[in-house]
Design an enzyme around this catalytic site. Structure first.
Site, short mmCIF file in Angstrom:
data_model
loop_
_atom_site.label_atom_id
_atom_site.label_comp_id
_atom_site.label_asym_id
_atom_site.label_seq_id
_atom_site.Cartn_x
_atom_site.Cartn_y
_atom_site.Cartn_z
N SER A 277 0.78 -1.23 0.00
CA SER A 277 0.00 0.00 0.00
C SER A 277 0.81 1.28 0.00
O SER A 277 0.25 2.36 -0.16
CB SER A 277 -0.96 0.02 1.19
OG SER A 277 -2.05 -0.80 0.92
N TYR B 99 -11.05 2.41 5.04
CA TYR B 99 -9.94 2.11 4.14
C TYR B 99 -10.39 1.10 3.09
O TYR B 99 -10.80 0.00 3.41
CB TYR B 99 -8.79 1.54 4.96
CG TYR B 99 -7.47 1.46 4.23
CD1 TYR B 99 -6.57 2.52 4.29
CD2 TYR B 99 -7.11 0.32 3.55
CE1 TYR B 99 -5.34 2.44 3.65
CE2 TYR B 99 -5.89 0.23 2.91
CZ TYR B 99 -5.01 1.28 2.96
OH TYR B 99 -3.79 1.19 2.33
N SER B 100 -10.33 1.49 1.83
CA SER B 100 -10.77 0.62 0.74
C SER B 100 -9.78 0.69 -0.41
O SER B 100 -9.54 1.76 -0.98
CB SER B 100 -12.16 1.05 0.25
OG SER B 100 -12.51 0.34 -0.93
N ASN B 101 -9.22 -0.45 -0.75
CA ASN B 101 -8.27 -0.50 -1.86
C ASN B 101 -8.90 -0.11 -3.19
O ASN B 101 -8.21 0.36 -4.10
CB ASN B 101 -7.69 -1.91 -1.94
CG ASN B 101 -6.82 -2.22 -0.75
OD1 ASN B 101 -5.80 -1.60 -0.53
ND2 ASN B 101 -7.22 -3.19 0.05
N GLY C 184 3.08 -0.56 4.06
CA GLY C 184 2.31 -1.42 3.18
C GLY C 184 2.71 -2.87 3.28
O GLY C 184 3.76 -3.19 3.82
#
Length: 404
Positions: free
Chosen positions: A101, A207-209, A350
């Site tokens: 991330s 939190y969303s990819n 990440g």
């Protein structure tokens, strides 16, 4: 691609980095100065504090770690553990690794650069630029970058009541079976949009990819070029970051690197597989990039030093969303208070299976900590101790612990 402010990050791209379910959402020199302690290779000044700080990660069960610290005492680079299970060589001190991330900070920087050029506004609706998805017209560019869009996380969602809604496979035999599968980014977005949103756009924080896959696609729509080419044009080439890449569908780590492993339960027993080679398209703009500790240090120092964005947009980047709670998430970066002894740090750590990345800096960019951590075959999962280990490392380097 985890998201915990304490972790190296996630299940796909990012500490946070791709998911909150994995805490691991979790250094270069031309020659080694030699081993100053058994199992530690270093370059630069003798720093017993830093040597001890990385050793505890391996003692806890991680396979290996490489770290670079730049501060008022100069640059220190070190590695410990093993490069590959079954062998004795330490990880390379400026080896390549998957950053998970941490990719999000690069993507956010490119989007903000396009804002600076007047090619899009932070509060412009995303649906106008990406009409093929039928996005809620209330979702803005800012909401993507700060995780306030409410869009489902394509790596899965965990709700407060304990409900889990799965997304794409991110661990275990199911992920291993698809280790080299190609996930087109449009498919990741469509999967996410097939699920109910977590909340109405702008009504919360989660939190969303998926937000960063959309941000990467937005870059491509605005520029007419792959987002990786814009990362190269605006960041990698100007800063001379030769070890950093946006691999797309390539499974290779194209240079010296430590191996990362995934240990999982199958048929009543445990199995450990080498996951150094994997098709990173499943992480896309949320966590696919490869880098080195040298390059991450140079990038984050330049960003925080004002070299990549005008001051007003850098300030926007550092303004945490009020609903992000202890995460203190801005636009592609976490902002953390270390208390009276440490001041403020900025970071975006990440992780993907096998690898964790740390990228931490003071607000002026003058002190940085960058690192890569690899997982191995320890029976006791070291990820469970990651917050404790990271807090100790941050205190050693920056003089304080993340406030709860």
């Amino acid at each position: 691609m985890g998201e915990s402010t304490h972790t190296a990050d996630d299940n796909g791209g990012g500490t946070p980095g791709l998911s909150r379910r994995t805490a691991l959402t979790a250094v270069a020199a031309t020659a080694l100065a030699g081993a100053v302690a058994p199992g530690i290779a270093t370059a630069g000044p003798h720093r017993p504090d830093l040597e001890g700080a990385i050793r505890v990660f391996v003692d806890a069960g991680f396979a290996g770690m490489q770290m670079r610290v730049r501060d008022e005492r100069g640059e220190w680079v070190g590695s410990t553990g093993v490069r590959e299970l079954g062998r004795t060589a330490e990880p390379p001190t400026d080896g390549l690794f998957r950053v998970g991330s941490t990719t999000k900070t690069f993507v956010a920087t490119v989007v903000l650069h396009l804002v600076a050029e007047g090619r899009i506004g932070l509060d412009d609706p995303v649906a106008d630029r990406l009409p093929r998805f039928g996005l809620d017209p209330r979702i803005t560019v800012r909401m993507l970058l700060q995780h306030s869009s409410g869009v489902f996380n394509f790596t899965g969602e965990h709700y407060e009541d304990g409900t889990v809604v799965p997304g794409i496979p991110w661990q275990g035999q199911e992920w291993v079976d698809r280790q080299f599968h190609t996930y087109p980014p449009d498919d990741l977005v469509r999967l996410a949009l097939s699920k109910p949103p977590r909340f109405a756009p702008g009504a919360g924080w989660s939190y969303s990819n998926t937000n960063y896959v959309l941000a990467a696609l937005l870059i491509e729509q605005i520029t007419g070029r792959p987002y990786g080419e814009e990362v190269r044009r605006l960041i990698l080439r100007p800063l001379g970051l030769r070890g950093t890449s946006v691999p797309g569908t390539s499974p290779e780590l194209p240079g010296p690197h430590a191996h990362g492993y995934h240990r999982y339960e199958v048929d009543g027993g445990w199995k450990t597989v080498d996951v150094s080679r994997q098709n990173p398209s499943w992480a896309s703009g949320a966590g696919e990039m490869i880098s080195t500790t040298r390059d991450l240090a140079t990038f984050f120092s330049a960003l925080n030093g004002g070299e990549l964005l005008p001051a007003p947009l850098l300030a926007e980047m550092r303004r945490p969303h009020p609903d992000s709670g202890a995460h203190h998430y801005g636009l592609g970066v976490f902002v953390q208070d270390l208390g009276p002894g440490g001041g403020t740090i900025l970071h975006h750590n990440g992780s993907v299976l096998g690898y964790g990345a740390l990228m931490i800096s003071t607000p002026d960019g003058r002190k940085t900590l960058t690192a890569s951590i690899t997982t191995g075959d320890a029976e006791d999962n070291p990820v469970l101790r990651f917050k404790e280990l990271l807090d100790g490392l941050v205190e050693t380097v920056f003089g304080g612990r993340v406030a709860e």
